[in-house]
Every structure is written in C-alpha cells, then in structure tokens.
Design a protein around this motif. Structure first.
Motif, short mmCIF file in Angstrom:
data_model
loop_
_atom_site.label_atom_id
_atom_site.label_comp_id
_atom_site.label_asym_id
_atom_site.label_seq_id
_atom_site.Cartn_x
_atom_site.Cartn_y
_atom_site.Cartn_z
N GLN A 20 0.79 -1.14 -0.04
CA GLN A 20 0.02 -0.08 0.06
C GLN A 20 0.92 1.34 -0.09
O GLN A 20 0.65 2.17 -0.86
N ILE A 21 1.81 1.07 0.74
CA ILE A 21 2.86 2.42 0.76
C ILE A 21 3.75 2.52 -0.30
O ILE A 21 3.65 3.80 -1.12
N GLY A 22 3.99 1.42 -0.89
CA GLY A 22 4.67 1.28 -2.23
C GLY A 22 3.82 2.05 -3.33
O GLY A 22 4.44 2.73 -4.31
N ALA A 23 2.33 1.91 -3.32
CA ALA A 23 1.58 2.54 -4.48
C ALA A 23 1.63 3.98 -4.41
O ALA A 23 1.51 4.71 -5.31
N TRP A 24 1.76 4.58 -3.14
CA TRP A 24 2.12 6.02 -3.02
C TRP A 24 3.52 6.66 -3.35
O TRP A 24 3.61 7.61 -3.81
N VAL A 25 4.23 5.49 -3.13
CA VAL A 25 5.61 5.91 -3.56
C VAL A 25 6.37 6.12 -4.85
O VAL A 25 6.76 6.89 -5.18
N SER A 26 5.44 5.21 -5.76
CA SER A 26 6.07 5.02 -7.15
C SER A 26 5.05 5.78 -7.92
O SER A 26 3.94 5.24 -8.17
N SER A 27 5.89 6.74 -8.61
CA SER A 27 5.35 7.17 -9.92
C SER A 27 5.49 6.44 -11.00
O SER A 27 6.13 6.77 -11.74
N GLN A 28 4.99 5.32 -11.13
CA GLN A 28 5.34 4.01 -11.88
C GLN A 28 5.73 4.50 -13.57
O GLN A 28 4.82 5.47 -14.13
N SER A 29 6.68 4.19 -13.93
CA SER A 29 7.50 4.34 -15.41
C SER A 29 8.00 5.49 -15.44
O SER A 29 8.58 5.74 -16.68
N LYS A 73 13.85 7.26 0.17
CA LYS A 73 13.35 8.55 0.94
C LYS A 73 12.04 8.75 1.01
O LYS A 73 11.25 9.10 1.87
N LEU A 74 11.46 8.39 -0.31
CA LEU A 74 9.85 8.68 -0.31
C LEU A 74 9.09 7.61 0.45
O LEU A 74 7.81 8.05 1.22
N THR A 75 9.76 6.41 0.56
CA THR A 75 8.91 5.50 1.42
C THR A 75 9.13 5.95 2.81
O THR A 75 8.03 5.62 3.43
N GLN A 76 10.14 6.52 3.35
CA GLN A 76 10.19 6.94 4.72
C GLN A 76 9.23 7.87 5.06
O GLN A 76 8.42 8.17 5.99
N GLU A 77 8.95 8.81 3.93
CA GLU A 77 8.10 10.04 4.16
C GLU A 77 6.69 9.55 4.13
O GLU A 77 5.73 10.02 4.88
N GLN A 78 6.53 8.76 3.45
CA GLN A 78 5.11 8.00 3.36
C GLN A 78 4.81 7.19 4.59
O GLN A 78 3.40 7.12 4.96
N GLU A 79 5.78 6.32 5.05
CA GLU A 79 5.46 5.69 6.24
C GLU A 79 5.16 6.57 7.35
O GLU A 79 4.12 6.48 8.10
N PRO A 89 -4.67 5.32 -3.29
CA PRO A 89 -4.24 6.58 -4.11
C PRO A 89 -5.16 6.71 -5.16
O PRO A 89 -5.67 5.85 -6.02
N PRO A 90 -5.62 7.96 -5.59
CA PRO A 90 -6.56 8.16 -6.80
C PRO A 90 -6.13 7.81 -8.01
O PRO A 90 -7.11 7.48 -9.02
N TYR A 91 -4.95 7.64 -8.22
CA TYR A 91 -4.30 7.15 -9.63
C TYR A 91 -3.97 5.72 -9.58
O TYR A 91 -3.35 5.27 -10.64
N TRP A 92 -4.42 4.98 -8.93
CA TRP A 92 -4.14 3.42 -8.70
C TRP A 92 -5.44 2.72 -8.60
O TRP A 92 -6.41 3.16 -7.83
N GLY A 93 -5.78 1.54 -9.26
CA GLY A 93 -6.89 0.78 -9.30
C GLY A 93 -6.80 -0.37 -10.40
O GLY A 93 -5.74 -0.86 -10.76
N GLY A 94 -7.88 -0.86 -10.33
CA GLY A 94 -8.36 -2.18 -11.21
C GLY A 94 -8.51 -1.97 -12.78
O GLY A 94 -9.17 -0.91 -13.16
N TYR A 95 -8.15 -3.10 -13.48
CA TYR A 95 -8.73 -3.31 -14.50
C TYR A 95 -9.29 -4.73 -15.11
O TYR A 95 -8.74 -5.55 -14.35
#
Length: 213
Positions: free
Chosen positions: A132-141, A152-158, A169-175
């Motif tokens: 769950q934290i990782g989904a907030w950390v990674s701006s994938q691609s 660093k971002l992981t520490q901040e989100q934790e 996150p609003p930018y994360w979901g299912g297909y």
C-alpha cells in the motif's frame, strides 16, 4: 555464447486436448486449468503477460491476475503508468499465461475496462501495508535518479500514514479484460501441438475451432 540456442528443445508429451475435453464456456475452462496450476504448487501461477499497443508499437510486461469473474480477468496497477496510458488510448489488449509444468499456454484477447471504485478499494485494503505504501511511493514508469529516491519517499509516506490506515491513491486501481477470443494450447510431440480457440460472436455466444499448430 556458451550454448547453442538452436539446440535447446523440449518435446511435450504430458497430455492432449480435444473439443470433447473442453467446457462450453471458456472462462469455466480457464478456471479448470488455473486451479490445476494453483493446486500443483507452482510459483505464481497467476503471472500473465499483458500486451498493449500505442501508435502501432506493442509493449508487454508481466502482471498478476488478481480475480476472475464471469465477465473477465482482473488486475491492478497505476493508472498513470506506461501501460495505463496505453490502455487509455487503445483498450484492445492481450494476456498470455504459460504453465511450463503442464506444457500449457492460454492466450486471451479482448477489451480492457476499469473496475469499479469499490472493487479497487476492496482489493487495495487487502494488500500488505508495504505494498500500500509502495503505491504512494512509485510514480510508475517515470524516470528517477537512483534507488535512494524510492527509499526517501518510502520513509516520508510511512511517516505520513503512521498509526492509521493507508488509503488507495486516486491514480491506482483495477482493470478488467473482457475477452472475445481465448486460445487453449497444449504441447504435443514433434511440435504438433493442440490449439483450441473460442470466439465470441455479436450475440455473445462462444464457438470453438481447432487451429493448426
């Protein structure tokens, strides 16, 4: 090169596949093969190759099947990722499963659509907290300078979500991939494999055909 690639070969001898072996519904037939793979204990039987197309250029990557219903195949990812942008531009995709232990492959073609917000929320809530934290950390691609950026971002989100639940996150979901073509491939000796295909017509009915290997 240390090995002659052209001489690497394996003769498939485990099973055959005929029309009489198949369920009339390809999604039920997929469940049969998928359950056999799961029950065998092989690693990540839900790993599937997702192929998308943008500007006539194909792109493929492994993602994980997370659910299957009577409509199609479900997976979750970042909507802003490369594949998310490609699916927004062209919803026609394909999936490929390969279970080498069973000498089987399944190819799926169809149209992808986003799942409901409820489905995305429910699955996100079931994920390990680290994911769950990782989904907030990674701006994938997107390009990043080095791995330290992620740490660093992981520490901040934790710290941000310490002591509370992690929201989706609003930018994360299912297909969901809604298929109109599914091919079941069973390896056979001398490369004379069995290939049985399901095609969906305009009325939503499935027909089965055998293809030459």
């Amino acid at each position: 090169m240390d090995h002659n690639i052209g001489k690497i070969r394996h003769d498939y001898t485990l099973k055959g596949l005929s029309k009489k072996d198949l369920d009339p519904d390809p999604l039920r037939q997929f469940r049969i093969w998928f359950n056999e793979a799961v029950n065998s204990g092989i690693t990540e039987p839900n790993a599937m190759l997702l192929s998308t197309v943008s500007n006539g250029r194909p792109s493929s990557r492994i993602v994980l099947l997370k659910d299957l219903d009577d409509t199609g195949f479900m997976f979750f990812t970042n909507y802003k990722s490369k594949k998310g942008e490609e699916m927004a531009g062209n919803p026609q995709v394909s999936l490929t499963f390969f279970w080498k232990e069973f000498e089987r492959q399944v190819r799926i073609e169809g149209k992808v659509e986003k799942t409901s917000l409820q489905e995305s929320d429910e699955y996100f809530a079931s994920r390990p907290r680290g994911s769950q934290i990782g989904a907030w950390v990674s701006s994938q691609s997107s390009v990043i300078e080095n791995r330290n950026v992620l740490e660093k971002l992981t520490q901040e989100q934790e710290s941000r979500f310490a002591g509370g639940e992690v929201p989706r996150p609003p930018y994360w979901g299912g297909y969901r991939v809604v298929p109109d073509y599914i091919e079941f491939w069973q390896g056979r000796p001398s490369r004379l494999h069995d290939r049985l295909t399901y095609h969906k017509n305009a009325e939503g009915l499935w027909s089965v055909e055998r293809l030459a290997p």
